[in-house]
Design a protein around this motif. Sequence first.
Motif, mmCIF file in Angstrom:
data_model
loop_
_atom_site.group_PDB
_atom_site.id
_atom_site.type_symbol
_atom_site.label_atom_id
_atom_site.label_comp_id
_atom_site.label_asym_id
_atom_site.label_seq_id
_atom_site.Cartn_x
_atom_site.Cartn_y
_atom_site.Cartn_z
ATOM 1 N N GLY A 8 65.756 46.340 42.475
ATOM 2 C CA GLY A 8 65.302 47.433 42.952
ATOM 3 C C GLY A 8 65.615 48.840 42.280
ATOM 4 O O GLY A 8 64.961 49.821 42.534
ATOM 5 N N GLY A 9 66.259 48.526 41.244
ATOM 6 C CA GLY A 9 66.686 49.828 40.279
ATOM 7 C C GLY A 9 67.716 50.466 40.904
ATOM 8 O O GLY A 9 68.048 50.389 42.041
ATOM 9 N N PRO A 10 68.358 51.474 39.978
ATOM 10 C CA PRO A 10 69.394 52.387 40.431
ATOM 11 C C PRO A 10 68.756 53.270 41.496
ATOM 12 O O PRO A 10 67.685 53.673 41.478
ATOM 13 C CB PRO A 10 69.831 53.101 39.188
ATOM 14 N N GLY A 11 69.395 53.722 42.506
ATOM 15 C CA GLY A 11 69.115 54.674 43.525
ATOM 16 C C GLY A 11 69.635 56.000 43.003
ATOM 17 O O GLY A 11 69.941 56.558 42.058
ATOM 18 N N GLY A 12 69.354 56.721 44.106
ATOM 19 C CA GLY A 12 69.688 58.442 44.088
ATOM 20 C C GLY A 12 71.108 58.694 44.053
ATOM 21 O O GLY A 12 72.009 57.606 44.654
ATOM 22 N N GLY A 13 71.411 59.929 43.704
ATOM 23 C CA GLY A 13 72.596 60.126 43.881
ATOM 24 C C GLY A 13 73.872 59.934 42.708
ATOM 25 O O GLY A 13 75.194 59.974 42.744
ATOM 26 N N PRO A 67 67.470 62.072 42.071
ATOM 27 C CA PRO A 67 67.230 62.342 43.441
ATOM 28 C C PRO A 67 66.975 60.967 44.493
ATOM 29 O O PRO A 67 67.108 60.263 43.967
ATOM 30 C CB PRO A 67 65.914 63.274 43.075
ATOM 31 N N PRO A 68 66.982 61.495 45.577
ATOM 32 C CA PRO A 68 66.673 60.308 46.540
ATOM 33 C C PRO A 68 65.365 59.704 46.023
ATOM 34 O O PRO A 68 64.307 60.506 45.661
ATOM 35 C CB PRO A 68 66.974 60.816 47.734
ATOM 36 N N ALA A 69 65.258 58.499 46.501
ATOM 37 C CA ALA A 69 63.967 57.762 46.391
ATOM 38 C C ALA A 69 63.289 58.239 44.828
ATOM 39 O O ALA A 69 62.236 58.114 44.745
ATOM 40 C CB ALA A 69 62.868 58.220 47.239
ATOM 41 N N ARG A 70 64.021 57.937 43.809
ATOM 42 C CA ARG A 70 63.639 58.462 42.427
ATOM 43 C C ARG A 70 62.496 57.462 41.808
ATOM 44 O O ARG A 70 61.818 58.093 41.184
ATOM 45 C CB ARG A 70 64.919 58.332 41.585
ATOM 46 N N PHE A 71 62.558 56.357 42.226
ATOM 47 C CA PHE A 71 61.488 55.421 41.725
ATOM 48 C C PHE A 71 60.082 55.236 42.921
ATOM 49 O O PHE A 71 59.423 54.188 42.399
ATOM 50 C CB PHE A 71 62.040 54.299 41.287
ATOM 51 N N ALA A 72 60.117 56.000 43.713
ATOM 52 C CA ALA A 72 59.292 55.682 44.945
ATOM 53 C C ALA A 72 57.822 55.735 44.107
ATOM 54 O O ALA A 72 57.043 54.922 44.385
ATOM 55 C CB ALA A 72 59.396 56.582 46.087
ATOM 56 N N TYR A 97 57.928 57.029 36.118
ATOM 57 C CA TYR A 97 59.041 56.489 35.698
ATOM 58 C C TYR A 97 60.008 57.365 34.808
ATOM 59 O O TYR A 97 61.154 57.417 35.053
ATOM 60 C CB TYR A 97 58.781 55.107 34.754
ATOM 61 N N VAL A 98 59.273 58.168 33.876
ATOM 62 C CA VAL A 98 59.794 59.019 32.953
ATOM 63 C C VAL A 98 60.096 60.198 33.760
ATOM 64 O O VAL A 98 61.232 60.913 33.697
ATOM 65 C CB VAL A 98 58.823 59.019 31.859
ATOM 66 N N ARG A 99 58.924 60.759 34.445
ATOM 67 C CA ARG A 99 59.116 62.163 35.011
ATOM 68 C C ARG A 99 60.193 62.224 36.125
ATOM 69 O O ARG A 99 61.171 63.141 36.269
ATOM 70 C CB ARG A 99 57.892 62.535 35.430
ATOM 71 N N THR A 100 60.290 61.363 37.120
ATOM 72 C CA THR A 100 61.031 61.230 38.101
ATOM 73 C C THR A 100 62.003 60.487 38.238
ATOM 74 O O THR A 100 63.287 60.620 38.672
ATOM 75 C CB THR A 100 60.337 61.107 39.367
ATOM 76 N N GLY A 101 61.822 59.010 37.786
ATOM 77 C CA GLY A 101 63.072 58.162 37.734
ATOM 78 C C GLY A 101 64.065 58.634 36.846
ATOM 79 O O GLY A 101 65.351 58.213 37.237
ATOM 80 N N TYR A 102 63.625 59.201 35.743
ATOM 81 C CA TYR A 102 64.845 59.593 34.619
ATOM 82 C C TYR A 102 64.818 61.216 34.181
ATOM 83 O O TYR A 102 65.413 61.488 33.259
ATOM 84 C CB TYR A 102 64.790 58.824 33.632
ATOM 85 N N GLY A 103 64.037 61.745 34.943
ATOM 86 C CA GLY A 103 64.164 63.472 35.042
ATOM 87 C C GLY A 103 63.534 63.853 33.504
ATOM 88 O O GLY A 103 63.834 64.955 33.176
ATOM 89 N N GLY A 104 62.474 63.212 33.123
ATOM 90 C CA GLY A 104 61.766 63.671 31.994
ATOM 91 C C GLY A 104 61.888 63.046 30.634
ATOM 92 O O GLY A 104 63.033 62.151 30.541
#
Length: 290
Positions: A8-13, A67-72, A97-104
């Motif tokens: 499920g991939g790493p989560g938030g926090g 952030p929470p739900a980073r890969f939503a 994936y790049v923008r939200t999942g890993y912050g850019g």
Amino acid sequence: MGTSQSSGGPGGGVPMVPSWTPDPPAADPPAAAPPADGDEGAPGDADGSAPTAPTPPPAPRVVPIAPPARFAGTRRSIGDFARTGDERDMRRSLGHYVRTGYGGSSVTTQRFGSTAATAGALGGALAGVASGQPAAPGSPLDPALLAGRSVNEVMDAVVEAVRPVDGTQDAEAERAAIRDALSELLTRFPEADLLNLDLDQRGFAIERFTAIDVFRRFELDVGKAIVEKAPSAAAALARLKQVRDYVKQTVAASFRKLREAGRTLTAGRIGQVVRDALKDTFDVFEGYAE
């Protein structure tokens, strides 16, 4: 494709970049400008060059918290792609994936610091054995130990020399990516000798390793969504292959752009070039986010 390893991939926090991830190789220092005609340089400089300023210490790495739900958004788009095969959804998922999942793209490049470091180690190992450099005591790449060994045994030796097991998921993904890259190298160059690769062959191996490792990280983080949303197991495998092929194409284009700018995979700078190819690739992916 290794779908059994998807999660499920790493989560938030948690930090976007795990603590064990090495920093990407530093940028090439700017070339010093030659002295103008008639310049004598600073007093005491026999070669006429200006004194070299001390190198400042590197700035501490700033790693944002996920952030929470980073890969939503990534999962939503990749799920749509899994159902329909529409490549626009696949590209959109890579953008999220790049923008939200890993912050850019900049933080994503940090996250793939291990990829750049391992690519440098792979290039160094392949170049060293091809040049006939004596192997370090106990090295898996000792030519005397590899004489008469099968291709699979040589590939295993390269993997062990370049990326030993360290208990991290990154290491497992990179070990598999090295082996896949060498297998594809032998498909592209059937007569290649893994212990005596030429410059072009080594460049292909490094480029392909980089692309496969990016895909494997993406698969580990969100590949489960493809497996769950595809209409069949066969469709899931086909969708994963589409993503893998697209990542390869994008990474290859980034390396090609750098070559055209004079940035080649020369000894000692492989990690730096790979880092820049990764940054360019992630810039392209981020542009697909909506």
